[in-house]
Design a protein around this motif. Structure first.
Motif, PDB file in Angstrom:
ATOM      1  N   TYR A  54      70.238  69.029  43.610  1.00 40.36           N
ATOM      2  CA  TYR A  54      68.874  68.600  43.284  1.00 40.36           C
ATOM      3  C   TYR A  54      68.813  68.092  41.845  1.00 40.36           C
ATOM      4  O   TYR A  54      69.374  68.721  40.923  1.00 40.36           O
ATOM      5  CB  TYR A  54      67.885  69.772  43.402  1.00 40.36           C
TER       6      TYR A  54
ATOM      7  N   TYR B  78      63.277  67.775  42.296  1.00 37.47           N
ATOM      8  CA  TYR B  78      62.657  66.531  42.728  1.00 37.47           C
ATOM      9  C   TYR B  78      62.942  66.337  44.214  1.00 37.47           C
ATOM     10  O   TYR B  78      64.075  66.089  44.624  1.00 37.47           O
ATOM     11  CB  TYR B  78      63.211  65.343  41.941  1.00 37.47           C
ATOM     12  N   GLY B  79      61.924  66.468  45.025  1.00 39.91           N
ATOM     13  CA  GLY B  79      61.997  66.120  46.440  1.00 39.91           C
ATOM     14  C   GLY B  79      63.110  66.790  47.202  1.00 39.91           C
ATOM     15  O   GLY B  79      63.443  67.962  46.991  1.00 39.91           O
ATOM     16  N   SER B  80      63.738  66.025  48.103  1.00 42.64           N
ATOM     17  CA  SER B  80      64.799  66.523  48.968  1.00 42.64           C
ATOM     18  C   SER B  80      66.124  66.575  48.221  1.00 42.64           C
ATOM     19  O   SER B  80      66.282  65.968  47.151  1.00 42.64           O
ATOM     20  CB  SER B  80      64.945  65.627  50.208  1.00 42.64           C
TER      21      SER B  80
ATOM     22  N   GLN C 146      67.290  65.131  55.615  1.00 38.76           N
ATOM     23  CA  GLN C 146      66.196  64.560  54.829  1.00 38.76           C
ATOM     24  C   GLN C 146      65.124  64.073  55.802  1.00 38.76           C
ATOM     25  O   GLN C 146      65.137  62.928  56.236  1.00 38.76           O
ATOM     26  CB  GLN C 146      66.696  63.413  53.947  1.00 38.76           C
TER      27      GLN C 146
ATOM     28  N   THR D 109      65.586  59.168  41.182  1.00 46.85           N
ATOM     29  CA  THR D 109      64.218  59.701  41.214  1.00 46.85           C
ATOM     30  C   THR D 109      63.198  58.711  40.668  1.00 46.85           C
ATOM     31  O   THR D 109      61.995  58.956  40.748  1.00 46.85           O
ATOM     32  CB  THR D 109      64.135  60.994  40.393  1.00 46.85           C
TER      33      THR D 109
END
Length: 489
Positions: A153, A168-170, A202, A53
């Protein structure tokens, strides 16, 4: 096609309904020998993962679909024991840092990763080499049910809500396999165990394909169930040897909104006799090659994406140590050893020793071993689970079992008699009654005890030849062909 056991049951039921009793009896007899179904006892997933990340992570979340509970988690990481939170249709497994409201600081964090490939030092497991600075963690979960989908995740701080974490994001690009146990169509066929990896979705901008990644697969089996805590890098139960490579390289890449040719990879194989666990290690690396500018589909140097060029294998993403623990007949090993010139055969397991001297058998199996001596040799006796000198031995397989069979050169023991009386031997073989002589062969070094019994009206006068004296018994050591005289008056 229906599994063999279901076919047996259908045939039996139809036979009874039609009144063909003999066919029903025969089908029942065949069904009794059919395999006990192998079922999935538990799905285990234990994985190394890099914090990519680019900021500290204060937790990690595993989202499981298709399960209602968790049998256990792997907790040897900086966050400790996981929190289990059910949701409609599945379960969250969350590893969370503590938070100090006074200082508004999280108590522990996984630092941003420095790209590396774990070595035998186990950097991803608490307390191992370079763990504190590697930015690598190890998480794991096992369930009795087979998850239909799994997502991972990293959890990072939510600036808008101090003390609260957010995804955090995908999802992290470390897929977990979905296991399938395929029963055989015929009892002689092996059970098949399949593991399906689905490429993580993604989305990249408005492209048709997500990011690609290279996957390498190792595989092994064990004759016992394995535990979640065993599934760590360099543990003996985890396959990592080049000889255990099942798939050298495979490119997985999701096609958004459709089924691409590399969306899914199935590894499937026959379950070996007696195996109670199938273990696979999946290693994932970023695809560092060229993407199509319009679709974002990977374009490989070999045109087929079967073997990566050196420059196409990017940084390590993580490794998945996955296992399927299986329920079926408990299987134990039978081992036979022979000494001397002779053969031991068995009624089950294809035992024919020397040659085939071992077999994996279901517990409760009745085994009969038969010894046959070569020419000029005699059977000297059993050892281990069998005892005595009878040519056959029968026992039940309740645990791992060893049997030895000894064969030795033989010598002839001859007994001549004068007068009226009987001479017998222990071990059995000599039984001279009336007048005259008798003989039998005995193994080399056998200790043969002869006993003389005069007939009524007759008297014992003593031994001659290899025996002497007037005692009613005499013991002979069979080191050569031997002759004994027994005298009655």
């Amino acid at each position: 096609m229906k599994p063999w056991i279901a076919l047996c049951q259908d045939t039996f039921a139809r036979s009874l309904k039609r009144g063909t009793f003999l066919l029903a009896v025969l089908s029942a007899a065949v069904c009794a020998q059919a395999q006990t179904p192998v079922t999935l006892f538990g799905a285990l997933s234990n994985f190394d993962v890099l914090n990519d990340t680019k900021e500290p992570a204060y937790g990690f979340e595993i989202e499981l679909h298709g399960v209602s509970s968790v049998g256990g988690t792997f907790n040897w990481n900086r966050f400790g024991a996981a929190n289990i939170v059910p949701f409609q249709g599945g379960v969250y497994v969350r590893y969370l840092s503590g938070y100090d409201p006074a200082t508004k600081q999280y108590l522990t964090a996984t630092p941003a990763a420095v790209d590396f490939t774990p070595t035998n030092g186990h950097q991803c497991v608490l307390g191992t080499l370079n763990y504190q600075t590697s930015g690598c963690e190890h998480f794991g979960v096992w369930t009795y049910q087979n998850p239909t989908a799994t997502y991972y995740y990293w959890l990072v701080a939510d600036p808008a809500n101090p003390g609260t974490l957010k995804r955090y994001g995908s999802p992290v690009s470390i897929p977990a396999p979905v296991w399938t146990v395929i029963q055989p169509a015929k009892p002689a066929d092996p059970v098949q165990v399949a593991a399906d990896i689905v490429a993580p979705i993604q989305p990249v901008a408005a492209f048709q394909y997500g990011d690609a990644q290279w996957m390498k697969v190792y595989k092994t089996e064990h004759k016992r169930k394995v535990g979640l805590d065993e599934l760590v890098t360099d543990n003996a139960v985890v396959p990592e040897d080049p000889a255990q490579v099942e798939t050298s390289w495979y490119l997985v890449q999701a096609k958004i909104g459709g089924k691409g040719k590399r969306n899914q990879k199935r590894n499937q194989g026959a379950l070996g006799g007696g195996s109670q666990a199938v273990v696979r290690r999946y290693e994932f690396y970023k695809f560092a090659g060229t993407y199509d500018a319009i679709t974002h589909e990977a374009i490989c140097a070999d045109a087929l994406c079967n073997v990566p060029a050196d420059a196409e294998v990017g940084n390590y993403i993580g490794a998945q140590m996955a296992a399927a623990d299986l329920d079926g007949p408990a299987v134990v090993d039978l081992t036979v050893a022979t000494a001397g010139s002779g053969l031991v055969t068995g009624n089950v397991g294809s035992i024919k020793c020397p040659g085939v001297c071992s077999a994996s058998l279901n517990t409760g199996t009745s085994v009969t071993l038969t010894a046959a001596a070569a020419k000029g040799v005699v059977f000297a006796g059993w050892g281990g689970a069998c005892q005595g000198t009878a040519l056959t031995c029968t026992f039940t397989m309740n645990a791992a079992t060893s049997v030895t069979a000894s064969f030795k050169s033989s010598f002839t023991l001859s007994v001549n008699r004068a007068g009226k009386g009987v001479v017998t031997s222990a071990p059995a073989g000599i039984d001279c009654g009336g007048r005259g002589s008798c003989s039998n062969t005995f193994p080399q070094d056998a200790q043969v005890t002869l006993t003389a019994v005069p007939d009524p009206g007759s008297a014992w006068t003593g031994w001659g030849g290899a025996c002497s004296g007037t005692a009613l018994t005499c013991t002979v050591s069979m080191t050569k062909a031997t002759s004994v005289q027994a005298n009655f008056r």
